[in-house]
Design an enzyme around this catalytic site. Structure first.
Site, mmCIF file in Angstrom:
data_model
loop_
_atom_site.group_PDB
_atom_site.id
_atom_site.type_symbol
_atom_site.label_atom_id
_atom_site.label_comp_id
_atom_site.label_asym_id
_atom_site.label_seq_id
_atom_site.Cartn_x
_atom_site.Cartn_y
_atom_site.Cartn_z
ATOM 1 N N GLN A 1 44.790 31.569 -74.465
ATOM 2 C CA GLN A 1 45.068 31.808 -73.040
ATOM 3 C C GLN A 1 43.893 32.546 -72.377
ATOM 4 O O GLN A 1 44.086 33.378 -71.477
ATOM 5 C CB GLN A 1 46.354 32.613 -72.869
ATOM 6 C CG GLN A 1 47.624 31.805 -73.055
ATOM 7 C CD GLN A 1 47.827 30.764 -71.949
ATOM 8 O OE1 GLN A 1 47.409 30.934 -70.806
ATOM 9 N NE2 GLN A 1 48.446 29.650 -72.297
ATOM 10 N N SER A 2 42.677 32.231 -72.782
ATOM 11 C CA SER A 2 41.504 32.959 -72.302
ATOM 12 C C SER A 2 41.254 32.785 -70.809
ATOM 13 O O SER A 2 41.017 31.668 -70.330
ATOM 14 C CB SER A 2 40.273 32.495 -73.077
ATOM 15 O OG SER A 2 39.102 32.997 -72.489
#
Ligand SMILES: *Cc1c(COP(=O)(O)O)cnc(C)c1O
Length: 332
Positions: A75-76
């Site tokens: 989920q960068s």
């Protein structure tokens, strides 16, 4: 300090707002909480990585690169914003995704992962926790070179000396803004992860002689591990700027205890912070960074770390898209 000698692309018009949070301040019973809205930086939606990428992408373009290569968790935010910058610049973009929490990668995930696909990432390579990310990115760069292309490798979080300049620029922006708005800030609180934000701010405050203490709330490490990383980053930024100064150890202050059980894994204090700020100010924090950092500010306030009439600035570093990958936990 003269930043104009470093090539820079611009992804945001003007300074981000500096706002007082009256309802949240009241709910907390003091201190007086202000927020610098770096969640309103440019690039779908922007965040602290936008400032770092202004310098990093300018460097990539100066070197004639055609592809940005970076890495991050599933989920960068950093990957999303890097991809957005690539789209804007007509570059391509490839990711190495580290599955830091085993089993957490899902090809149909929502939040940032959905945006990776919508914005058109060229390739996404998933590797297990603890992999050598630098080597994996270099391998992609080597593959591209064999095809006559040219990759530009951006380290985790965009946190090297050049990326850290983004937060030197933020320090200068904040200095001008507090002067213009007639606000005296007594303390700054910020999430501290790959260190470019915290370290860049420390360097920017030192270089501009801004004498306001900064506390970094660790999002993945307790102080004994986080302080050396931030100190190294701050020193690298000072060296790049040619300031000729040694960053004093005591200028790097980190607080632990708010990130557990693990980076990116929810805890009750994060959930409380995200809900409280949403329901008092209609501002979205994120579950991985700013939610835990705000839990730190709340915890410090309750522990008496600030006087009730002090002005404490929380630097909102962005990240709201990740909320959608945590909807069940947040509404439980
Ligand atoms: C990356 C990130 C951080 C941490 O910043 P670093 O410069 O990596 O320490 C904080 N908040 C958000 C929303 C982020 O995406």
């Amino acid at each position: 300090m003269d930043l104009a000698r470093f090539p820079r692309r611009r992804y945001t018009q003007g300074p981000t707002p500096l706002e007082f949070l009256p309802n949240f301040t009241k709910a907390l019973g003091g201190p007086r909480v202000w927020m610098k809205r770096d969640d309103q930086l440019g690039l779908v939606p922007g965040g602290n990585k936008t400032r770092k990428l202004e310098f990093l992408v300018a460097d990539a373009l100066a070197q004639g690169c055609d592809t940005l290569i970076t890495c991050g968790a599933p989920q960068s935010n950093h990957c999303r914003i890097t991809l957005a910058a690539a789209v804007k610049e007509g570059l391509r973009c490839r990711f190495v995704i580290e599955e830091r929490v085993p089993g957490s990668y899902r090809d149909d995930a929502s939040g940032n992962h959905f945006l990776f696909r919508l914005l058109g990432v060229e390739t996404l390579t998933v590797v297990p926790a603890g992999s050598d990310l630098r080597a994996a990115m270099q391998q992609i760069a080597d593959d591209l070179a064999r095809q006559g292309r040219k990759g530009y490798v951006i380290p985790t979080g965009g946190s090297n000396a050049l990326g850290g300049l983004g937060y030197v620029a933020c320090a200068q922006e904040l200095q001008q803004q507090t002067f213009d708005q007639g606000v005296r800030i007594d303390h700054v609180v910020v999430a501290s992860g790959s260190s470019g934000t915290h370290g860049g701010l420390v360097a920017g405050f030192l270089g501009n002689r801004i004498d306001i203490p900064i506390t970094g709330i660790g999002v993945s490490r307790d102080p004994q591990d986080q302080v050396p990383i931030v100190h190294k980053e701050a020193q690298a930024v000072c060296d790049l700027l040619g300031l000729g100064l040694a960053v004093p150890r005591e200028k790097v202050v980190c607080v632990g205890g708010y990130w557990q059980p693990k980076y990116s894994v929810p805890n009750p204090r994060m959930l409380e912070a995200v809900r409280l700020v949403a329901r008092t100010e209609a501002i979205l924090l994120d579950p991985v960074y700013t939610g835990k950092a705000m839990a730190g500010l709340i915890g410090m306030s309750r522990d008496g770390a600030f006087r009730r009439d002090e002005n404490v600035l929380f630097l909102h570093t962005g990240g709201a898209p990740a909320l959608h990958a945590y909807e069940r936990e947040l509404l439980a």
